[in-house]
Motif scaffolding. Sequence first.
Motif, PDB file in Angstrom:
ATOM      1  N   GLU A   1       0.828  -1.218   0.000  1.00  0.00           N
ATOM      2  CA  GLU A   1       0.000   0.000   0.000  1.00  0.00           C
ATOM      3  C   GLU A   1       0.860   1.265   0.000  1.00  0.00           C
ATOM      4  N   ALA A   2       1.985   1.199   0.691  1.00  0.00           N
ATOM      5  CA  ALA A   2       2.851   2.388   0.754  1.00  0.00           C
ATOM      6  C   ALA A   2       3.438   2.683  -0.629  1.00  0.00           C
ATOM      7  N   GLN A   3       3.817   1.620  -1.345  1.00  0.00           N
ATOM      8  CA  GLN A   3       4.358   1.814  -2.693  1.00  0.00           C
ATOM      9  C   GLN A   3       3.282   2.369  -3.629  1.00  0.00           C
TER      10      GLN A   3
ATOM     11  N   PHE B   1       0.651   4.121  -2.819  1.00  0.00           N
ATOM     12  CA  PHE B   1       0.351   5.518  -2.502  1.00  0.00           C
ATOM     13  C   PHE B   1       1.447   6.442  -3.021  1.00  0.00           C
ATOM     14  N   TYR B   2       2.680   5.977  -2.900  1.00  0.00           N
ATOM     15  CA  TYR B   2       3.810   6.792  -3.376  1.00  0.00           C
ATOM     16  C   TYR B   2       3.642   7.117  -4.863  1.00  0.00           C
ATOM     17  N   LEU B   3       3.300   6.089  -5.652  1.00  0.00           N
ATOM     18  CA  LEU B   3       3.105   6.302  -7.088  1.00  0.00           C
ATOM     19  C   LEU B   3       1.911   7.218  -7.352  1.00  0.00           C
ATOM     20  N   ARG B   4       0.836   6.995  -6.628  1.00  0.00           N
ATOM     21  CA  ARG B   4      -0.367   7.802  -6.856  1.00  0.00           C
ATOM     22  C   ARG B   4      -0.140   9.250  -6.426  1.00  0.00           C
ATOM     23  N   ALA B   5       0.645   9.424  -5.370  1.00  0.00           N
ATOM     24  CA  ALA B   5       0.935  10.784  -4.908  1.00  0.00           C
ATOM     25  C   ALA B   5       1.776  11.542  -5.933  1.00  0.00           C
TER      26      ALA B   5
ATOM     27  N   PRO C   1      -2.191   7.286 -12.043  1.00  0.00           N
ATOM     28  CA  PRO C   1      -3.497   6.720 -11.684  1.00  0.00           C
ATOM     29  C   PRO C   1      -3.369   5.309 -11.078  1.00  0.00           C
ATOM     30  N   ALA C   2      -4.301   4.973 -10.208  1.00  0.00           N
ATOM     31  CA  ALA C   2      -4.209   3.748  -9.412  1.00  0.00           C
ATOM     32  C   ALA C   2      -3.947   2.501 -10.253  1.00  0.00           C
TER      33      ALA C   2
ATOM     34  N   MET D   1       2.418  -0.994 -12.822  1.00  0.00           N
ATOM     35  CA  MET D   1       3.871  -0.773 -12.666  1.00  0.00           C
ATOM     36  C   MET D   1       4.441  -1.679 -11.588  1.00  0.00           C
ATOM     37  N   LEU D   2       3.700  -1.842 -10.506  1.00  0.00           N
ATOM     38  CA  LEU D   2       4.202  -2.667  -9.406  1.00  0.00           C
ATOM     39  C   LEU D   2       4.172  -4.149  -9.770  1.00  0.00           C
TER      40      LEU D   2
END
Lengths: 426, 246
Positions: A372-374, A376-380, A384-385, A391-392
């Motif tokens: 979840e932290a990764q 959120f980092y990308l979304r921040a 887009p989700a 990507m992950l």
Amino acid sequence: MSAQPSGTQAFLARFEGLREHLPGGRTPWVAQLRAEAAELFGAAGLPGRRIEAWRYTDLAPIAQAGFSEALTLVRETPALPPMRAPYRAVFVDGRFAENLSLLPGSYRCGSLAAGLDGAQGLLGALAEKLPLVALNTMLFEDGLLLDLPADTDGGVLELVSLASHTGRPIAFHPRHLIRIGDGASLTLIETSTGPAGAAYLHNPVFEIAVGAGATLSHVRIQREGRAGFQLSTVQAAVQAGGTYDNFTLNAGARLVRNEIHAALLGPKATCHMNGAQLAGDGQHADTTTFLDHAAPDCASRQTYKTVLAGKSRGVFQGKILVRQAAQRTDGYQMNQALLLSEEAEIDAKPQLEIYADDVKCSHGATVGALDEAQLFYLRARGIPAEQARAMLVQAFLVEAVEGVTNPIAQAALAEATEGWWEREAA
Amino acid sequence: MLKIEGLTAEIDGKPILKGIDLEIPTGEIHAIMGPNGSGKSTLSYVLSGREGYEITGGSATYNGLDLLAMEPEERAGSGVFLAFQYPVELPGVGNANFLRTAVNAVRKHKGEPEIDAMQFLKLARTKIKALQMSDDMLKRNVNVGFSGGEKKRNEVLQMALLEPTLAILDETDSGLDIDALKIVADGVNAMRGANFSSLVITHYQRLLDYIVPDRVHVLMGGRIVKSGGPELALALEAEGYAKVAA
């Protein structure tokens, strides 16, 4: 009223009806191989879940499907994937399609059915007594016969398997015999596909002999139709100083069992088995490996990554056997699963069996969800989700995929994996 | 302008923000200082849209947009940037690919055309040079094996590339030596201008020597208990939170 024939009986009945018409049906040594296989398959049957090796993969849907053999010539040629390598051998419903193929002229490479006479001593030489191998031996109609002479650079060859639209559930069991002579090398890129809605069974068996100091890089891209089944068995024997690299991507099929058996028979032989499994809703992906270290100073590396979305199931079973003679074995196995949904399930069973005392062998397994932290980092950062998840997922696969170094294979692989999650989530 | 009114939020039923009122006019840099556990990081996460925080009351708008109703990526697309206190490592994701994807995602959100790999590299190299960083940073996986200072520099590089209009810096100074601190501060100061606002969250006054704020707010127990000019940061450093807030 008699009961419906089970899957096993249906396949046996099929063989009884066809035995004289199958390639080599009137050639004594072939007929004998087939008869022995029928006996073995009849005794063992389609493996059921009570057999330890099949605990996590249920073949009942195959038994129930009532597959019949292809045996009729295809009228409509399915769409061919774009040609990537200089040469390719194309099989439609398990049979060699000469008009779609472009074969190298410099070494023996072509239809097994056409060259069966030259396959005596090769056919069945490496096959273990496994029910699905026996099913293949009993019913194969064709396959690739490839014999690369010693010290030859075979370059890159594509092996393409297509299933056609026949409107009925068909089964085909191609038998591929591949011999890489001492010091020779080849990259074999295999793609298997089929129509999206067709129920069919593709049951290929590979017998692969890698000579001393020879290298075979075997890249398998399984993109069967979502209603199709693939049960594949690879049996590879590697001589001293030889290398067998297998990379398998399982991205298609309703159910796939990818079984790889590799035996390191001479000193300093090497085997890499890497793979990625991407399964979405309704799919079942099983990779089962068996690495037989039978000689000293050999090395093996396995990295498997499974990504599961929707209601899907993944299986990884990996056994490493280190025989007493196999001193100074260096073995490594890692399997990791990424679960993208609550309904996805993974079963992982690593197994080490070691009889030599001077051995370096390790294995590991992880199962997890997206971090979840990764995410959120990308979304921040504005991503887009769904794109961030993709990507992950791609990042998760990197480690398994990076062993594939041939650029043609890399491109084929990238095409199959990129956007998988976006398609799956759509 | 960022406008926060009566914002309350909790984690797992535990109230953390207990009524935040704060306005940052466009073009200004405000600092929030506060002791550990005062809600500084929660405020930054709530503003940038991290999951796991229950907003129980109040509002936060940015240029009239209801921030709290937006997805994190929409906030980023609208010009809000969070510099993480603990930048996240992304094994298997190349930094160049990550940065270009982010730049293009934000451009797309703004209705601007995406830039290709060559254009991106040119842009990234310009920014990297301006920030006195090494090109090497682009070749590595995102934050993987980066030192604390390198991670923070990578945050500043992201900020420079994404060109936000509101940057929230969550304890960006923590774990930085003085040289790295200057680079980070220079990165923020370079963006300073009529269209750039920033909320600088920090525990120590030190960073504010380099990024001089227009206003300083003291956050304690989930509320802003005192506001003032830059001199308030000095008073906090000299006398401690308890005394200044009293």
